[in-house]
Design a protein around this motif. Sequence first.
Motif, short mmCIF file in Angstrom:
data_model
loop_
_atom_site.label_atom_id
_atom_site.label_comp_id
_atom_site.label_asym_id
_atom_site.label_seq_id
_atom_site.Cartn_x
_atom_site.Cartn_y
_atom_site.Cartn_z
N THR A 120 4.03 5.87 1.36
CA THR A 120 4.55 5.99 2.71
C THR A 120 3.68 6.95 3.51
O THR A 120 3.26 7.99 3.00
N CYS A 121 3.44 6.58 4.76
CA CYS A 121 2.77 7.44 5.72
C CYS A 121 3.74 7.60 6.88
O CYS A 121 3.97 6.64 7.64
N ALA A 122 4.35 8.77 6.99
CA ALA A 122 5.40 9.01 7.98
C ALA A 122 4.92 9.94 9.08
O ALA A 122 4.10 10.83 8.84
N ARG A 123 5.46 9.73 10.27
CA ARG A 123 5.19 10.60 11.41
C ARG A 123 6.11 11.81 11.35
O ARG A 123 7.11 11.81 10.64
N GLN A 124 5.78 12.84 12.10
CA GLN A 124 6.59 14.06 12.13
C GLN A 124 8.00 13.78 12.65
O GLN A 124 8.91 14.56 12.42
N THR A 125 8.20 12.65 13.31
CA THR A 125 9.51 12.26 13.82
C THR A 125 10.43 11.75 12.72
O THR A 125 11.62 11.57 12.95
N GLY A 126 9.84 11.48 11.55
CA GLY A 126 10.58 10.85 10.46
C GLY A 126 10.37 9.35 10.42
O GLY A 126 10.70 8.70 9.43
N GLY A 127 9.81 8.80 11.48
CA GLY A 127 9.52 7.37 11.50
C GLY A 127 8.37 7.04 10.57
O GLY A 127 7.44 7.83 10.39
N VAL A 128 8.44 5.89 9.96
CA VAL A 128 7.40 5.46 9.02
C VAL A 128 6.33 4.68 9.78
O VAL A 128 6.63 3.65 10.39
N ALA A 129 5.12 5.19 9.76
CA ALA A 129 4.00 4.51 10.40
C ALA A 129 3.52 3.35 9.53
O ALA A 129 3.27 2.25 10.02
N ILE A 130 3.42 3.60 8.23
CA ILE A 130 2.96 2.59 7.28
C ILE A 130 3.71 2.77 5.97
O ILE A 130 3.87 3.89 5.48
N SER A 131 4.15 1.66 5.41
CA SER A 131 4.65 1.67 4.04
C SER A 131 3.73 0.78 3.23
O SER A 131 3.07 -0.10 3.78
N GLY A 132 3.67 1.03 1.95
CA GLY A 132 2.78 0.22 1.14
C GLY A 132 3.05 0.38 -0.34
O GLY A 132 3.99 1.06 -0.76
N SER A 133 2.20 -0.26 -1.11
CA SER A 133 2.27 -0.15 -2.56
C SER A 133 0.88 -0.38 -3.12
O SER A 133 0.00 -0.91 -2.44
N ALA A 134 0.71 0.03 -4.35
CA ALA A 134 -0.59 -0.13 -5.00
C ALA A 134 -0.41 -0.17 -6.51
O ALA A 134 0.60 0.31 -7.03
N ASP A 135 -1.37 -0.77 -7.17
CA ASP A 135 -1.44 -0.77 -8.64
C ASP A 135 -2.71 -0.05 -9.05
O ASP A 135 -3.77 -0.28 -8.46
N PHE A 136 -2.58 0.77 -10.08
CA PHE A 136 -3.72 1.50 -10.64
C PHE A 136 -3.72 1.32 -12.15
O PHE A 136 -2.66 1.36 -12.78
N VAL A 137 -4.89 1.16 -12.73
CA VAL A 137 -5.02 1.22 -14.18
C VAL A 137 -5.40 2.65 -14.51
O VAL A 137 -6.36 3.19 -13.96
N VAL A 138 -4.60 3.28 -15.38
CA VAL A 138 -4.87 4.65 -15.81
C VAL A 138 -4.90 4.71 -17.32
O VAL A 138 -4.19 3.96 -18.00
#
Length: 142
Positions: A120-138
Amino acid sequence: MSESTETIVVGAKAGPRTFGPLTTQMFVRYSGASGDLNPMHYDDRQARAAGYPSVFSQGMHQAALLAGFATDWLGARGVRRFQVRFREQVWPGDVLSCSGEVTGVRPSDNGARLVTVALTCARQTGGVAISGSADFVVPSGS
């Protein structure tokens, strides 16, 4: 990779990271670097003429900040999938906070694990600018 592989379990969260306050100059620089030369991102007069209160950030600018946050957390070499959804515009003066949470861990090839995260990338207002997901091999337990 900054995260110890032993702490990568479902529900584990990355410490948030903030960016900003964002400036028009940042939008201009991103325009040049990305080739997105839409004047809505750097010409305040044109943005206002189009009905916006000011210039605004490119969605891919926030996506890049979120991707950098995620790869600092789990390592760029392990990225297998990254997706985002644009939700709110970002304006000059906004402060963004990126966060992430592990939503899945399963075995992968060669003893590694496939880790799925919600982002999640949220603004200081609490609103979400971008939501997302990802996969990583660790790697498992190093």
